[in-house]
Design a protein around this motif. Structure first.
Motif, mmCIF file in Angstrom:
data_model
loop_
_atom_site.group_PDB
_atom_site.id
_atom_site.type_symbol
_atom_site.label_atom_id
_atom_site.label_comp_id
_atom_site.label_asym_id
_atom_site.label_seq_id
_atom_site.Cartn_x
_atom_site.Cartn_y
_atom_site.Cartn_z
ATOM 1 N N ALA A 77 -6.189 3.849 -6.795
ATOM 2 C CA ALA A 77 -5.510 4.047 -8.072
ATOM 3 C C ALA A 77 -4.127 4.590 -7.778
ATOM 4 C CB ALA A 77 -6.304 5.023 -8.929
ATOM 5 N N LYS A 78 -3.144 3.811 -8.155
ATOM 6 C CA LYS A 78 -1.762 4.211 -7.886
ATOM 7 C C LYS A 78 -1.258 5.066 -9.031
ATOM 8 C CE LYS A 78 1.412 3.050 -9.794
ATOM 9 N NZ LYS A 78 2.423 2.562 -10.684
ATOM 10 N N PHE A 79 -0.616 6.156 -8.684
ATOM 11 C CA PHE A 79 -0.017 6.976 -9.734
ATOM 12 C C PHE A 79 1.392 7.365 -9.326
ATOM 13 C CE2 PHE A 79 0.702 10.096 -12.874
ATOM 14 C CZ PHE A 79 -0.148 9.786 -13.920
ATOM 15 N N GLY A 80 2.318 7.251 -10.247
ATOM 16 C CA GLY A 80 3.708 7.589 -9.934
ATOM 17 C C GLY A 80 4.340 8.423 -11.026
ATOM 18 N N PHE A 81 5.546 8.835 -10.760
ATOM 19 C CA PHE A 81 6.269 9.669 -11.720
ATOM 20 C C PHE A 81 7.597 8.994 -12.008
ATOM 21 C CE2 PHE A 81 3.834 12.236 -8.707
ATOM 22 C CZ PHE A 81 2.839 12.677 -9.558
ATOM 23 N N HIS A 82 7.771 8.594 -13.234
ATOM 24 C CA HIS A 82 8.933 7.771 -13.552
ATOM 25 C C HIS A 82 10.113 8.636 -13.992
ATOM 26 C CE1 HIS A 82 10.555 3.943 -15.644
ATOM 27 N NE2 HIS A 82 10.995 4.074 -14.421
ATOM 28 N N ILE A 132 -7.754 10.249 -8.534
ATOM 29 C CA ILE A 132 -6.736 9.509 -7.800
ATOM 30 C C ILE A 132 -6.565 10.117 -6.413
ATOM 31 C CG2 ILE A 132 -5.474 8.818 -9.857
ATOM 32 C CD1 ILE A 132 -3.468 11.082 -9.091
ATOM 33 N N ASP A 133 -5.946 9.349 -5.556
ATOM 34 C CA ASP A 133 -5.637 9.843 -4.222
ATOM 35 C C ASP A 133 -4.175 10.285 -4.237
ATOM 36 O OD1 ASP A 133 -4.940 10.201 -1.590
ATOM 37 O OD2 ASP A 133 -6.039 8.444 -0.865
ATOM 38 N N ALA A 134 -3.958 11.595 -4.214
ATOM 39 C CA ALA A 134 -2.609 12.135 -4.427
ATOM 40 C C ALA A 134 -1.622 11.692 -3.340
ATOM 41 C CB ALA A 134 -2.648 13.650 -4.495
ATOM 42 N N ARG A 135 -2.144 11.289 -2.192
ATOM 43 C CA ARG A 135 -1.222 10.861 -1.137
ATOM 44 C C ARG A 135 -0.433 9.631 -1.550
ATOM 45 N NH1 ARG A 135 -5.095 9.645 3.625
ATOM 46 N NH2 ARG A 135 -6.102 8.640 1.863
ATOM 47 N N TYR A 136 -0.980 8.898 -2.486
ATOM 48 C CA TYR A 136 -0.316 7.663 -2.901
ATOM 49 C C TYR A 136 0.704 7.874 -4.015
ATOM 50 C CZ TYR A 136 -3.228 4.528 -0.133
ATOM 51 O OH TYR A 136 -3.809 3.842 0.897
ATOM 52 N N THR A 137 0.785 9.081 -4.552
ATOM 53 C CA THR A 137 1.720 9.277 -5.662
ATOM 54 C C THR A 137 3.149 9.311 -5.146
ATOM 55 O OG1 THR A 137 1.540 11.672 -5.486
ATOM 56 C CG2 THR A 137 0.060 10.585 -7.031
ATOM 57 N N PHE A 138 4.056 8.936 -6.016
ATOM 58 C CA PHE A 138 5.469 8.959 -5.628
ATOM 59 C C PHE A 138 6.323 9.055 -6.874
ATOM 60 C CE2 PHE A 138 4.125 4.600 -6.219
ATOM 61 C CZ PHE A 138 5.126 4.048 -7.008
ATOM 62 N N ASP A 193 13.592 -1.807 -13.212
ATOM 63 C CA ASP A 193 13.344 -1.386 -11.831
ATOM 64 C C ASP A 193 11.868 -1.194 -11.534
ATOM 65 O OD1 ASP A 193 12.519 1.037 -12.857
ATOM 66 O OD2 ASP A 193 14.296 2.130 -12.267
ATOM 67 N N SER A 194 11.038 -1.253 -12.559
ATOM 68 C CA SER A 194 9.655 -0.824 -12.340
ATOM 69 C C SER A 194 8.674 -1.980 -12.427
ATOM 70 C CB SER A 194 9.297 0.218 -13.394
ATOM 71 O OG SER A 194 9.601 -0.288 -14.667
ATOM 72 N N THR A 195 9.186 -3.194 -12.313
ATOM 73 C CA THR A 195 8.335 -4.333 -12.654
ATOM 74 C C THR A 195 7.369 -4.754 -11.550
ATOM 75 O OG1 THR A 195 10.086 -5.788 -11.922
ATOM 76 C CG2 THR A 195 10.009 -5.276 -14.250
ATOM 77 N N ILE A 196 7.686 -4.416 -10.305
ATOM 78 C CA ILE A 196 6.751 -4.782 -9.227
ATOM 79 C C ILE A 196 6.421 -3.600 -8.334
ATOM 80 C CG2 ILE A 196 7.451 -7.223 -9.113
ATOM 81 C CD1 ILE A 196 9.045 -6.389 -6.531
ATOM 82 N N GLN A 197 6.658 -2.400 -8.873
ATOM 83 C CA GLN A 197 6.436 -1.229 -8.021
ATOM 84 C C GLN A 197 4.972 -1.037 -7.624
ATOM 85 O OE1 GLN A 197 4.661 1.083 -9.709
ATOM 86 N NE2 GLN A 197 5.131 0.608 -11.842
ATOM 87 N N MET A 198 4.077 -1.785 -8.272
ATOM 88 C CA MET A 198 2.659 -1.684 -7.900
ATOM 89 C C MET A 198 2.467 -2.126 -6.447
ATOM 90 S SD MET A 198 3.457 -3.632 -10.642
ATOM 91 C CE MET A 198 3.995 -3.035 -12.208
ATOM 92 N N ALA A 199 3.370 -2.992 -6.004
ATOM 93 C CA ALA A 199 3.299 -3.438 -4.610
ATOM 94 C C ALA A 199 3.639 -2.273 -3.682
ATOM 95 C CB ALA A 199 4.254 -4.604 -4.382
#
Length: 950
Positions: A71-76, A138-144, A519-525
């Motif tokens: 599960a990807k989690f980010g901060f926009h 979620i796995d916090a290591r993956y957050t950005f 800018d956020s359209t493919i950030q899932m990659a």
RNA sequence: GCGGGGUUGCCGGAGUGGUCAAACGGGAUAGGUUUAGGCCCUAUUGGCUUAGUGCCUACGCAGGUUCGAGCCCUGUGCCCCGCACCA
């Protein structure tokens, strides 16, 4: 009451300690959930919670089903809101400071929030705290975090834009923008103090060349189609006009329009003033027709509106009545030296055919609106509006319209706009229909931005690909697919750069910052390898030289690993780890958001994926949810129903808050976060825990038929709940996986007089705990431990359905019993018997069961009484059957869902004899209808015993 | 104006052609339990009503299709959301 908070901390720590949710690539099937990242201008609130709960439930569910779940989690943080908010803090704006205070920030810290970077750091950290406190797995290591403050992400966005440019999807262009001259930036709807919803309306200014002169009169219009019927030009006799030089032409325009021309079109050199009198009575030549038109004064024309000059086509009722005034005004004709004969000859001539109307549209509509005098301005205006509507909707250009003959009016307008501009006979010009004022109280203008970069979503080939992507996707709820289809076709150029705000600089034109939605359209990659890029030190490498070759290699399988190793300084091994990770995880399997992202982000996401990635990496599933209300009102700070997640879990505990959110709604409709349900949830979860604790591994070993019923219901619940989750119906999942289960449990305990079968009660508690684990994981972990299970319920196997245990006839029998009880009560009431001595139940004659079964089958084939009788006839009952069929046809509810057998019914009710006796305090006897002479007994039918009370 | 969604008891909302209208949740009323309150339990919550387990009316409004319509079709009223460079 259970201390939820204590229990939750315990399990959150346990998950952390045991790395329960840390993911690595492995042999299992993967499931990648790309959570929409929240904007970091504040703490998460109920709206976020409602959108995140589906993802969270799904990831836990998939994990229990044996998937390897990322599960990807980010901060926009890109765009302007954070910068704007920081600026407000600097300016000490009270409401901004108040809002910081409400989020628990001390006044002494306010000064830090004057810097946008601080917002990014502070809120992304606090959000991480909230996520773990609410138990998100979620796995916090993956957050950005996004923006240039995160260099590897920044490099990724540059790569994305270079790719889009390579494919020809990014181009420079012109576009009218609502603009504040003081702020020197576009004024979006939300940044206006006046004029919300106002957009630049496109006019065209048509060139009329003045006879015997080099002057050109510019006449503004939204109706180029009417040029075919042009009769004359109107000019404001009291207005101020100027002659200006634009691109080597001399234009006559209203004096006030000069500035607008400069903002929108081209630089202007003012030649001098010109009086309307110099123009009135002269002739000019416009496009599309061969004749010249006469210049006539009119007081309804205002030099400061539009271009200040209007051409007339006399189908317009306003023009028509205005001209009538002039016809009869000799004084004016003389004053302006107008040629009486010419004016008298000005007459409408038909160019448009509207079905249901004659040729002279202006006259006709005037009559329809009962206009007797040109001075009835309101009526005239209403007539004009109505006529315009009809013309636009139903009008067709007549044969005298040359190239446009036969076109609909709207087609003709589009055609002429394009052609007149192209041939230099007109220019595009934009105007507001109402005033727009920026929040800084400056009047907004329309500015033509000319060196703006656009993403060309209007490219038909690209649209086709986006449609293909959509066609292959699963969309929940399915109705939303229509909306996506529409949006793909509707999207046009999208301005993708800004001069102001946070974000990544456009790699080839660094004065621009890439706009936030682009800018956020493919950030899932990026999310598939963010663990490495955000924490390279943990993986023994450095990422100070990330470049396009890196992403090409890892994500597109392009280029040579040795070259990339050299240019980035990242070892081949690491490069290949990331490549493997990307290829394992991508594409994402699920993404959900609130419905307001359908018309931009989610659709952009499809477009951009098709442009950059091969088909195998296109998105799989979107789910769209409604917006959330709190206590049935739109959430707002002023209404006092605005809650941060933090406030809620601190007051009620995470599980309660989660359950309430999941129960708030489903589908595309707006959901309701019901604060009253928080209390219900608390009670129900407490009960759940108590019950498990007190009843696990207790009970009898003997098996009764009610135990089998319970097992049927249990399996049904698992089946329905699994289906509901698979269909993204999480509220329904709570109903079938929790509320229904609890009701069945109650019935079961009731019917067994609190003496359940041990095996069944254990099975029930285990299944119940598992079904709820994705929604209320803390309580479920606690139960799992209390009942002595190994490991975490979060990683336990999702219950499977044993179809063989679902016995519909047991379900039906239980329904019959419940119905019999209620029918007896009803009969007693009606018969006004309070203390019955004896109750006799007559069970239907046995032939009726097979007859009912047969009839049920036949009803699928025919509704014809005759045929039904023939097909179902049982010897010896020739008289009864037609009657029964008639009554069932009239009311098919008489036919039970499942037809059991006489024996089952008798046995089941006999087992419940004591139960019935106890309930009604009377003797109860069960007799087969065949064995009774009582007339009533014959009215019994399968599933509905006849009742006799004495 | 364009596009999408919606309209069902006191409220939130299930229900997409017969098995079934009102699941599930909330609220209200009455009764039981309780020192009291809460929790909990029972009953009622559209109308009518009979030696009987029922009948009638109802799913925004008006028509239609069908043996049968909350569900399908046509028209129409009302509500919500989006319409861009803004997250």
């Amino acid at each position: 009451m259970v201390d939820f908070k204590k229990l939750e901390k315990k399990w959150q720590n346990a998950w952390e300690d045991k790395s329960t949710f840390k993911v690595e690539v492995n042999d299992k099937k993967k499931f990648y959930i790309a959570i929409v990242y929240p904007y970091m201008s504040g703490l998460l609130h109920v709206g976020h919670l409602y959108t995140y709960v589906p993802s969270e439930i799904l990831m836990r569910y998939k994990r229990m089903q044996g998937f390897n779940v990322l599960a990807k989690f980010g901060f926009h943080c890109t765009g302007s809101p954070i910068v704007t908010a920081a600026k407000k803090v600097t300016e000490k704006e009270p409401s901004q400071l108040e809002s910081l205070k409400k989020m628990g920030i001390k006044e002494s810290q306010f000064v830090d929030f004057e810097k946008p970077e601080h917002w990014v750091d502070y809120f992304s950290q606090e959000t991480l705290v909230d996520l773990s406190s609410i138990g998100f797995s979620i796995d916090a290591r993956y957050t950005f975090k996004t923006t240039s403050l995160n260099p590897p992400y920044d490099a990724f966005i540059r790569w994305q834009f270079n790719k889009l440019k390579e494919k020809g999807h990014v181009k420079k262009g012109k576009h009218p923008v609502v603009w504040c001259p003081k702020c020197n930036s576009p004024v979006g709807d939300h940044a206006r103090s006046e004029g919300e919803g106002e957009t630049p309306k496109d006019f065209i200014w048509v060139k009329f060349r003045l006879k015997d002169s080099d002057l050109i009169l510019m006449a503004g219009t939204t109706r180029p189609d009417a040029l075919y019927g042009q009769t004359h030009l109107w000019i404001d006799p009291n207005g101020k006009y100027k002659v200006v030089e634009v691109n080597d032409e001399k234009w006559v325009v209203g004096a006030d329009t000069v500035k607008k021309i400069e903002e929108q079109y081209a630089s202007v050199k003012i030649v001098g003033d010109i009086s309307p009198k110099e123009l009135i009575g002269r002739w000019a030549k416009g496009p599309l027709v061969d004749y010249d038109v006469y210049i006539v004064p009119a007081w309804f024309i205002d030099a400061s509106v539009g271009s200040g000059i209007v051409y007339s086509a006399l189908e317009d009722p306003v023009d028509l009545f205005e001209l009538k005034k002039i016809h009869s005004n000799m004084k004016m004709l003389n004053e302006y030296n107008l040629d009486k004969d010419v004016v008298a000859k000005l007459k409408p001539f038909p160019i448009i055919k509207v079905s249901g109307m004659g040729d002279n549209l202006g006259e006709e509509i005037g009559k329809e609106f009962n206009i007797t005098s040109p001075d009835e301005t309101e009526k005239v205006k209403a007539a004009k509006d109505e006529l315009n509507k009809r013309v636009f909707r139903k009008g067709v250009m007549q044969d005298n319209c040359r190239a446009c003959s036969g076109m609909t009016v709207s087609e003709c307008q589009e055609y002429l706009k394009e052609h007149l501009v192209k041939n230099g006979e007109a220019i595009m010009f934009y105007e507001f229909t109402n005033k727009v004022v920026c929040r800084c109280l400056t009047d907004a203008i329309i500015k033509m931005v000319s060196d703006q970069w656009f993403i060309e979503y209007n490219d038909p080939k690209w649209k086709k690909q986006a449609h293909e992507c959509l066609d292959k996707m699963q969309i929940f709820p399915s109705e939303t697919k229509k909306q996506f289809n529409y949006v793909i076709d509707w999207l046009n150029h999208w301005a993708c750069t800004r001069e102001f705000g946070l974000g990544t600089r456009l790699p080839w034109d660094t004065k621009w910052i890439i706009e936030s939605l682009s800018d956020s359209t493919i950030q899932m990659a990026y999310g598939t390898i963010s663990k490495y890029l955000q924490h390279p030190e943990d993986y023994d490498f450095k990422i100070d030289k990330l470049n396009d070759e890196f992403f090409d290699y890892v994500m597109l399988d392009k280029g040579d690993v040795n070259v990339v190793e050299k240019s980035t300084g990242i070892s081949k091994v690491r490069l290949n780890t990331m490549k493997t990770d990307f290829e394992y995880w991508y594409p994402f399997d699920f993404r959900n958001s609130a419905k307001d992202l359908v018309q931009n982000h989610l659709t952009f996401c499809m477009f951009n994926h098709t442009a950059i990635f091969p088909k195998k990496h296109w998105p799989k599933t979107f789910m769209v949810n409604g917006r959330v209300m709190v206590n049935n009102e739109k959430m707002s700070k002023s209404k006092g129903n605005f809650f941060t997640i933090r406030e809620l879990y601190q007051a009620h505990g995470a599980d309660v808050v989660r359950l309430t959110a999941a129960n708030a709604g489903e589908g595309i409709n707006d959901a309701n976060y019901d604060m009253a349900f928080l209390e219900t949830a608390k009670k129900k979860l407490s009960e759940l825990l108590d019950f498990a604790q007190n009843n696990y591994d207790k009970g009898r070993d003997e098996v009764l038929s009610i135990d089998n019923w319970f097992e049927s219901m249990l399996n049904k619940s698992v089946k329905e709940t699994t289906e509901n989750i698979e269909n993204m119906k999480f509220k329904s999942a709570i109903k079938t996986g929790f509320l229904d289960m609890q009701r069945n449990l109650k019935t079961y305990l009731n019917r067994t007089k609190n003496s359940p079968n041990k095996k069944m009660i254990n099975q029930f508690i285990e299944v119940q705990t598992k079904l709820l684990a994705p929604i209320t994981p803390h309580v479920c972990e606690e139960i799992w431990e209390l009942i002595g299970k190994e490991g975490m319920v979060s990683l336990a196997e999702w219950p499977t359905v044993d179809e063989s245990k679902i016995d519909e006839s047991l379900v039906e029998i239980e329904n019959i019993f419940a119905k019999v009880v209620s029918d007896i009560s009803k009969v007693l009431t009606l018969a006004k018997i309070t203390a019955p001595k004896k109750i006799t139940l007559f069970i239907s004659e046995s032939w009726k069961y097979s007859f009912f079964k047969k009839l049920k089958e036949e009803l699928d084939n025919t509704r014809n009484v005759g045929e039904l009788i023939k097909a179902t006839l049982v010897k010896g009952h020739e008289k009864d059957i037609p009657k029964l069929i008639q009554s069932i046809l009239k009311d098919s509810s008489k036919l039970p869902a499942t037809v059991t057998s006489q024996k089952q019914e008798v046995d089941a009710l006999t087992q419940e004899l004591d139960n019935l006796k106890g309930k009604f305090g009377a003797e109860v006897e069960i007799i087969k209808a065949e064995d009774s002479k009582e007339a009533k007994s014959k009215s019994a039918s399968p599933g509905k015993p006849a009742i006799l009370v004495e």
